[in-house]
Design an enzyme around this catalytic site. Structure first.
Site, PDB file in Angstrom:
ATOM      1  N   GLU A 164     -30.751 -17.245  -7.105  1.00 11.50           N
ATOM      2  CA  GLU A 164     -31.189 -16.491  -8.297  1.00 11.50           C
ATOM      3  C   GLU A 164     -32.547 -15.795  -8.164  1.00 11.50           C
ATOM      4  OE1 GLU A 164     -31.047 -19.336 -11.506  1.00 11.50           O
ATOM      5  OE2 GLU A 164     -28.873 -19.547 -11.395  1.00 11.50           O
TER       6      GLU A 164
ATOM      7  N   GLU B  46     -19.806 -21.861  -8.220  1.00 13.14           N
ATOM      8  CA  GLU B  46     -20.090 -22.700  -9.405  1.00 13.14           C
ATOM      9  C   GLU B  46     -19.125 -22.355 -10.542  1.00 13.14           C
ATOM     10  OE1 GLU B  46     -24.283 -22.615 -10.472  1.00 13.14           O
ATOM     11  OE2 GLU B  46     -24.885 -22.386  -8.396  1.00 13.14           O
TER      12      GLU B  46
HETATM   13  C1  GLA Z   1     -27.401 -22.568 -11.854  1.00 17.63           C
HETATM   14  C2  GLA Z   1     -27.691 -23.406 -10.623  1.00 17.63           C
HETATM   15  C3  GLA Z   1     -26.878 -24.662 -10.593  1.00 17.63           C
HETATM   16  C4  GLA Z   1     -26.865 -25.343 -11.937  1.00 17.63           C
HETATM   17  C5  GLA Z   1     -26.430 -24.381 -13.010  1.00 17.63           C
HETATM   18  C6  GLA Z   1     -26.436 -25.042 -14.347  1.00 17.63           C
HETATM   19  O1  GLA Z   1     -26.237 -21.876 -11.774  1.00 17.63           O
HETATM   20  O2  GLA Z   1     -27.462 -22.705  -9.426  1.00 17.63           O
HETATM   21  O3  GLA Z   1     -27.401 -25.515  -9.631  1.00 17.63           O
HETATM   22  O4  GLA Z   1     -28.141 -25.859 -12.221  1.00 17.63           O
HETATM   23  O5  GLA Z   1     -27.349 -23.323 -13.029  1.00 17.63           O
HETATM   24  O6  GLA Z   1     -26.041 -26.337 -14.316  1.00 17.63           O
END
Ligand code: GLA
Length: 359
Positions: free
Chosen positions: A163, A270
């Site tokens: 990010e 994710e």
């Molecule tokens: C982001 C992070 C993850 C997690 C999510 C929320 O996407 O990359 O590691 O913390 O937020 O749980």
């Protein structure tokens, strides 16, 4: 061979054959028709876990039935694993990696450099002043060498930078402490250190809202610059914190095409599909609502669409990881609206599969 002898051999053969799937995987109650098995010809199916879940036999069996790749939900992040300059907390990551080794599962490392869940000591000196760029890069290097080095050969891929790109259309990088102290060099250095620490690991840039046409262009710009300058970035992680109505098939496909044009592999790192329409960037004050049959159907259709796209691009996609196991617990239960339950996964609160994903 006389008849009773033949009968005994036959009986033993049947017995051994029927036990084989059980003992060959070392799990007495495991069967081989979980999600991962349906996707064996496509890509590994992963899940974010905690060390605690892996110590619970019911959850273990559930994980081993459906998933063949693990990501640590929090254990490997900089804050939890490296809380003080001279202190590492290895226990949980060691347990996750040992479980994976024992059961022949893949492990994705998540993550090495992020503006969230980073320990405060990393950025400050003993007088409480921000450290110099040289000091911060040295600390980053020490961190990456220690963590990646410890699990070399056991963690096959790392989210190196998480990010770093901004959500503002006119700004490339997020104004984090990493950026304020190092400028964009922290990104290039993080990849260089990770590559030095484990030259065989597949190195990812990982981010959310990667399907948003404005943000994905910024990410593309960053990754192109890195590829052109020989920075060892091998793949992009699309976090895929999606909603029942977003992204569209068109946006998803054009995102995949854009990043593969840079020669990058892709993983969905994710995945969850929120039943609400509020993404990371939108209004956090939407009214609380519940899971209706209509919304459930829309979510099933969205899952069906995205997996259809993943299968279509299997040549480029080498992993799909869900963020949490089932609707029993999701990080979205209180985010972005406190006290609001979400149902974003493929398994319901009883760990039962939801509606089948269409072919
Ligand atoms: C982001 C992070 C993850 C997690 C999510 C929320 O996407 O990359 O590691 O913390 O937020 O749980």
């Amino acid at each position: 061979m006389n008849l009773p002898y033949k009968a005994i051999v036959f009986f033993l053969l049947i017995l051994v054959t029927s036990l084989f799937p059980i003992y060959s995987f070392g799990q007495a109650t495991r069967n081989d028709s979980g999600l991962k098995d349906y996707y064996r010809d496509y890509f590994p199916i992963g899940v974010a876990v905690t060390a605690k879940q892996l110590a619970d036999s019911d959850q273990q069996n559930f994980i081993l039935t459906h998933f063949n790749s693990l990501t640590a939900e929090n254990a490997m992040k900089m804050g939890p694993i490296h809380p003080k300059e001279n202190l590492f907390f290895w226990k949980d990551t060691d347990a996750i990696v040992a479980f994976a080794q024992k059961h022949n599962l893949k492990v994705r490392g998540h993550n090495l450099c992020w503006h969230n869940q980073a320990p405060k000591w990393m950025f400050y000196d003993e007088f409480g002043k921000l450290v110099s760029k040289e000091v911060l890069l040295q600390r980053l290097k020490d961190h990456i060498y220690a963590v990646v080095g410890r699990y070399r050969g056991q963690i096959y891929a790392w989210d190196v930078v998480n990010e770093a790109v901004s959500d503002e259309p006119d700004q490339l990088l997020r104004n984090s402490l990493w950026y304020q102290i190092c400028g964009e060099d922290f990104i290039y250095k993080a990849f260089q250190y990770a590559h030095e620490a484990d030259p065989k690991a597949i190195l990812f840039y990982n981010d959310y809202n990667t399907e948003n046409p404005v943000k994905r262009q910024l990410i593309y710009k960053l990754l192109k610059k890195m590829r052109d300058n020989g920075v060892p970035v091998h793949a992009i992680g699309l976090q895929a914190h999606w909603s029942f109505n977003d992204p569209s098939q068109e946006r998803l496909e054009s995102t995949i095409k854009l990043f593969t044009s840079l020669g990058l592999k892709i993983q969905i790192t994710e995945l969850d599909v929120s039943i609400y329409a509020d993404g990371n960037l939108q209004d956090k004050t939407v009214p609380v609502s519940i899971l209706t049959a209509e919304r459930e159907q829309q979510q099933a259709e969205q899952y069906s669409m995205i997996f259809k796209v993943f299968r279509k691009y299997k040549k480029y996609i080498n992993g799909v990881t869900f963020w949490n196991l089932s609707d029993k617990y999701s990080w979205l239960d209180n985010f972005p609206v406190r006290g609001r339950k979400n149902y974003p996964l493929l398994f319901d609160t009883q760990l039962k599969p939801k509606k089948p994903i269409g072919a």
